[in-house]
Design a protein around this motif. Structure first.
Motif, PDB file in Angstrom:
ATOM      1  N   ASP A  98       0.792  -0.325  -1.594  1.00 40.06           N
ATOM      2  CA  ASP A  98       1.120   1.093  -1.501  1.00 40.06           C
ATOM      3  C   ASP A  98       2.637   1.159  -1.317  1.00 40.06           C
ATOM      4  OD1 ASP A  98       1.850   3.579  -0.415  1.00 40.06           O
ATOM      5  OD2 ASP A  98      -0.153   3.871   0.444  1.00 40.06           O
ATOM      6  N   PRO A  99       3.368   1.770  -2.272  1.00 35.07           N
ATOM      7  CA  PRO A  99       4.832   1.746  -2.187  1.00 35.07           C
ATOM      8  C   PRO A  99       5.383   2.442  -0.927  1.00 35.07           C
ATOM      9  CG  PRO A  99       4.102   3.100  -4.042  1.00 35.07           C
ATOM     10  CD  PRO A  99       2.892   2.428  -3.491  1.00 35.07           C
ATOM     11  N   GLN A 100       4.611   3.358  -0.359  1.00 34.27           N
ATOM     12  CA  GLN A 100       5.077   4.052   0.844  1.00 34.27           C
ATOM     13  C   GLN A 100       4.896   3.213   2.104  1.00 34.27           C
ATOM     14  OE1 GLN A 100       4.042   6.806  -1.484  1.00 34.27           O
ATOM     15  NE2 GLN A 100       6.276   6.992  -1.503  1.00 34.27           N
ATOM     16  N   THR A 101       3.677   2.697   2.282  1.00 26.10           N
ATOM     17  CA  THR A 101       3.370   1.999   3.540  1.00 26.10           C
ATOM     18  C   THR A 101       3.590   0.491   3.450  1.00 26.10           C
ATOM     19  OG1 THR A 101       1.069   1.628   2.915  1.00 26.10           O
ATOM     20  CG2 THR A 101       1.565   3.708   4.022  1.00 26.10           C
ATOM     21  N   GLY A 102       3.610  -0.068   2.251  1.00 26.33           N
ATOM     22  CA  GLY A 102       3.739  -1.506   2.102  1.00 26.33           C
ATOM     23  C   GLY A 102       2.411  -2.243   2.286  1.00 26.33           C
ATOM     24  N   GLU A 103       1.320  -1.512   2.524  1.00 21.56           N
ATOM     25  CA  GLU A 103       0.000  -2.125   2.709  1.00 21.56           C
ATOM     26  C   GLU A 103      -0.537  -2.669   1.383  1.00 21.56           C
ATOM     27  OE1 GLU A 103      -1.887  -2.373   5.606  1.00 21.56           O
ATOM     28  OE2 GLU A 103      -0.042  -1.674   6.592  1.00 21.56           O
ATOM     29  N   VAL A 104      -1.180  -3.821   1.462  1.00 23.51           N
ATOM     30  CA  VAL A 104      -1.789  -4.383   0.256  1.00 23.51           C
ATOM     31  C   VAL A 104      -3.024  -3.561  -0.106  1.00 23.51           C
ATOM     32  CG1 VAL A 104      -2.885  -6.417  -0.764  1.00 23.51           C
ATOM     33  CG2 VAL A 104      -0.946  -6.694   0.802  1.00 23.51           C
ATOM     34  N   LEU A 105      -3.123  -3.179  -1.375  1.00 29.80           N
ATOM     35  CA  LEU A 105      -4.233  -2.328  -1.823  1.00 29.80           C
ATOM     36  C   LEU A 105      -5.388  -3.171  -2.351  1.00 29.80           C
ATOM     37  CD1 LEU A 105      -2.155   0.373  -3.765  1.00 29.80           C
ATOM     38  CD2 LEU A 105      -3.319   0.669  -1.568  1.00 29.80           C
ATOM     39  N   PRO A 106      -6.608  -2.627  -2.260  1.00 29.75           N
ATOM     40  CA  PRO A 106      -7.758  -3.344  -2.824  1.00 29.75           C
ATOM     41  C   PRO A 106      -7.609  -3.492  -4.340  1.00 29.75           C
ATOM     42  CG  PRO A 106      -8.453  -1.431  -1.527  1.00 29.75           C
ATOM     43  CD  PRO A 106      -6.977  -1.347  -1.664  1.00 29.75           C
ATOM     44  N   TYR A 107      -8.223  -4.539  -4.854  1.00 28.27           N
ATOM     45  CA  TYR A 107      -8.235  -4.845  -6.283  1.00 28.27           C
ATOM     46  C   TYR A 107      -8.621  -3.618  -7.097  1.00 28.27           C
ATOM     47  CZ  TYR A 107      -8.054  -8.922  -9.335  1.00 28.27           C
ATOM     48  OH  TYR A 107      -7.664  -9.868 -10.230  1.00 28.27           O
ATOM     49  N   GLY A 108      -7.823  -3.320  -8.135  1.00 31.11           N
ATOM     50  CA  GLY A 108      -8.195  -2.221  -9.023  1.00 31.11           C
ATOM     51  C   GLY A 108      -7.502  -0.907  -8.704  1.00 31.11           C
ATOM     52  N   GLU A 109      -6.823  -0.848  -7.553  1.00 30.06           N
ATOM     53  CA  GLU A 109      -6.119   0.400  -7.233  1.00 30.06           C
ATOM     54  C   GLU A 109      -4.691   0.364  -7.742  1.00 30.06           C
ATOM     55  OE1 GLU A 109      -6.315   2.112  -3.314  1.00 30.06           O
ATOM     56  OE2 GLU A 109      -8.448   1.640  -3.166  1.00 30.06           O
ATOM     57  N   LYS A 110      -4.206   1.542  -8.124  1.00 19.87           N
ATOM     58  CA  LYS A 110      -2.865   1.636  -8.666  1.00 19.87           C
ATOM     59  C   LYS A 110      -1.818   1.566  -7.551  1.00 19.87           C
ATOM     60  CE  LYS A 110       0.182   4.896 -11.008  1.00 19.87           C
ATOM     61  NZ  LYS A 110       0.303   6.240 -11.599  1.00 19.87           N
ATOM     62  N   GLY A 111      -0.806   0.745  -7.757  1.00 18.00           N
ATOM     63  CA  GLY A 111       0.251   0.627  -6.764  1.00 18.00           C
ATOM     64  C   GLY A 111       1.435  -0.142  -7.325  1.00 18.00           C
ATOM     65  N   GLU A 112       2.336  -0.512  -6.404  1.00 20.52           N
ATOM     66  CA  GLU A 112       3.538  -1.236  -6.829  1.00 20.52           C
ATOM     67  C   GLU A 112       3.237  -2.730  -6.920  1.00 20.52           C
ATOM     68  OE1 GLU A 112       6.959  -0.592  -4.318  1.00 20.52           O
ATOM     69  OE2 GLU A 112       8.005  -2.336  -5.149  1.00 20.52           O
ATOM     70  N   PHE A 113       3.679  -3.344  -7.996  1.00 23.23           N
ATOM     71  CA  PHE A 113       3.458  -4.772  -8.180  1.00 23.23           C
ATOM     72  C   PHE A 113       4.484  -5.578  -7.389  1.00 23.23           C
ATOM     73  CE2 PHE A 113       0.298  -6.216 -11.443  1.00 23.23           C
ATOM     74  CZ  PHE A 113      -0.446  -5.058 -11.377  1.00 23.23           C
ATOM     75  N   VAL A 114       3.966  -6.581  -6.669  1.00 28.35           N
ATOM     76  CA  VAL A 114       4.808  -7.452  -5.853  1.00 28.35           C
ATOM     77  C   VAL A 114       4.498  -8.887  -6.272  1.00 28.35           C
ATOM     78  CG1 VAL A 114       5.177  -8.272  -3.493  1.00 28.35           C
ATOM     79  CG2 VAL A 114       4.869  -5.825  -3.921  1.00 28.35           C
ATOM     80  N   PHE A 115       5.525  -9.639  -6.626  1.00 27.85           N
ATOM     81  CA  PHE A 115       5.301 -11.021  -7.059  1.00 27.85           C
ATOM     82  C   PHE A 115       5.952 -12.015  -6.118  1.00 27.85           C
ATOM     83  CE2 PHE A 115       4.992  -8.838 -11.234  1.00 27.85           C
ATOM     84  CZ  PHE A 115       3.746  -9.293 -11.617  1.00 27.85           C
TER      85      PHE A 115
END
Lengths: 143, 434
Positions: B266-283
């Motif tokens: 989640d780009p706002q909170t930085g929390e990792v989102l469950p698989y399949g949810e739209k969010g910011e990609f972090v590598f």
């Protein structure tokens, strides 16, 4: 001998020129002379008005980019070769002209042309003792 | 598949491999890069706290600002003697984002690019025209090395001189084209003007990336060039092109997960989102030596597909990029930040005039128009002076960004303001699917 000209930045879109003239009219400001320099995207409207200071502030208040520019007003014999003679004189004095435009016609004996020159103080000094007849500021606004 | 042992390994084995590599990476950057060590200390975490892949969420993110602050080589984890290549991309301000590669990193990059080319159906018999720019930009050389590894015949045309590109494509019997999708469309247009029908040529595959594009554009390219068009994803910070690639199913891009660990947050909170949810990609890079990155925030928005792919690859798939969390624009493959233009305008005076970037696609090429409000300070009654102002702004922006722009001088208050803040960008290209 310097005259205040009001320059307005105008984008090339409909109604802008009408808007400027309406603002001036609503404020009882009379346009004495005008010219427009235009490019593809914008134009520069140059005005000689009855009350330059007031024109500047009312146009600014309406959000226009306005600037006061000093110019000179030259009286020119209303006859063939009149302007040529004056230009010849100006050139002989080494004064560079940026742009010029004629006064709105009125039943005057002579024509009046506005000149924007590169160095206005130098131009005024050079032309003072010449055949070129510079008009005083107050006279120009009230013509 | 180029490397079936990795691309189709069981998820369990893949995760074991990822954890092993992740542990090694975290340990190494903690030892070798003061920036990471300090950041972990501040967060009260040590490399040994990483016991499972899920523990990664306790570790700090790395941002583009971090890269800028450590310009140029502050985040390198090897001695400069080990570094055999440098690439760079434009940053949010004057500073570039600089990345480095060891010999092994170049091999890794070639490997993931070789997989990518194979994934689209390319092989040693192909002739590949690389029309990405060669230079500091990773596009050209990245594809080049992968294509050589595959054993294809590489034609390194680089960008520009479109008529010559078409000539090469026709005369050399090119079968794979690699460039930005908008450039592919521009080529199609140029070919038409030259009286060459690209559909009659041997060309069959397009590998397109470095900018966002839509399904509609893909169909247009496929029709006009008579090819199958594949989306490739990458960013120089992570390695360059080859981070992810579409397979022939064209249902999402396969991420080379054995090299790049992916999280969606989640780009706002930085929390990792469950698989399949739209969010910011972090590598997080798992094998890179010179320039490893821990939890790098890409600012790219997308989602991961939960299902396995029909092609047999087990590595996860990402949807094509759905947007950005910042105001970065990609114009003709070049990353552009409005702040770069603002700093150019500041050079003209004490106060930056209001400006707006209007991006459009005209005749298949991106067109950037910079609108600048003419303030009293900038205004003059002589056309010559205003034209000079427009030209000097244009030249400065062009030398900063490296792309052509058109500068339009506009009246004050022309640019919309919302809540006192001017809207800086109008993008009419509709590059992201709604």
């Amino acid at each position: 001998m310097k005259v205040k000209q009001i320059s307005v930045f105008i984008e090339n879109k409909s109604g802008r020129l009408a808007k400027v003239t309406k603002i001036l009219g609503d404020n009882q400001i009379n346009i004495r002379a005008l010219s427009i320099a235009d490019t593809t995207d914008y134009g520069i409207l140059r005005l000689i008005v009855s009350e330059p200071a007031k024109a500047l502030s009312v146009l600014k208040a309406e959000g226009f980019t306005v600037r006061e520019t000093e110019v000179i007003a030259v009286e020119i014999p209303d006859q063939p070769g009149g302007l040529a003679g004056v230009l010849n004189e100006i050139q002989a004095k080494g004064v560079n002209i940026e742009y010029m435009y004629a006064f709105v016609g009125k039943s005057l004996e002579n024509a009046i042309v506005i000149f924007r020159v590169e160095d206005i103080d130098q131009a005024v000094a050079l032309l003072k003792n010449s055949q070129v007849n510079l008009l005083p500021e107050a006279k120009v606004y009230s013509l | 598949m180029w490397s079936p042992e990795y691309e189709s390994m069981s998820r369990q084995r893949l995760e074991e491999l990822q954890l092993k590599r992740l542990k090694a990476t975290v340990e190494r950057i903690y030892q070798n890069v003061p920036f990471y060590r300090e950041k972990m200390k501040t967060q009260g975490i040590k490399p040994e706290d990483l016991q499972t892949l899920a523990d990664l969420k306790y570790f700090p993110f790395t941002t583009k600002e971090d890269l800028r602050e450590n310009y140029p080589f502050g985040l390198f984890a090897t001695d400069m003697d080990e570094v055999v290549r440098i690439h760079a991309s434009s940053g949010t301000t004057g500073r570039m984002t600089v990345v480095g590669y060891t010999k092994k990193d170049i091999n890794t990059w070639s490997e993931v690019m070789a997989r990518s080319i194979t994934c689209t159906g390319g092989g040693p018999r192909d002739r590949i025209q690389v029309s990405y720019g060669y230079g500091l930009f990773t596009g050209g050389l990245g594809v080049h090395y992968g294509a050589e590894l595959v054993g294809a015949t590489v034609v390194p045309v680089s960008g520009g001189n479109t008529k010559r590109q078409i000539q090469v494509m026709k005369d050399f019997g090119i079968t794979i084209l690699a460039c930005t999708p908008s450039y592919a469309l521009y080529m199609a247009e140029t070919a038409e003007e030259m009286g060459i029908d690209l559909r009659t040529l041997p060309l069959k595959i397009g590998i397109f990336g470095a900018e966002p594009w839509t399904e509609q554009m893909r169909r247009e390219i496929e029709t006009k060039l008579g090819i199958k068009a594949y989306d490739i994803y990458g960013l120089s910070e992570i390695i360059g092109p080859g981070v992810a690639i579409e397979c022939q199913e064209q249902e999402g891009l396969h991420i080379n997960e054995d090299h790049f660990l992916t999280e969606v947050i989640d780009p706002q909170t930085g929390e990792v989102l469950p698989y399949g949810e739209k969010g910011e990609f972090v590598f997080t890079t798992l094998t890179k030596e010179a320039f490893p990155l821990l939890r790098y925030r890409t600012r790219d928005l997308s989602l991961l597909y939960p299902e396995a792919c029909a092609c047999g690859r087990t590595v996860a798939r990402m949807h094509r990029i759905l947007g950005r969390t910042d105001d970065m624009l990609i114009i003709r493959g070049v990353n552009i930040f409005p702040s770069q233009i603002e700093s150019v305008l500041l050079e003209n005076g004490d106060v930056s005039p209001h400006y707006q970037l209007v991006v459009d696609r005209k005749g298949n090429l991106d067109d950037l128009e910079v609108w600048v409000e003419v303030s009293e300070e900038l205004f003059a009654s002589e056309v010559r002076k205003l034209e000079h102002l427009g030209k000097s702004i244009k030249q400065k922006i062009e030398s900063t960004l490296g792309i052509n722009v058109r500068v339009k001088l506009v009246e004050p208050k022309t640019i919309q303001r919302s809540e006192g803040k001017a809207k800086r960008v109008i993008d009419r290209r509709e590059l992201y699917q709604k």
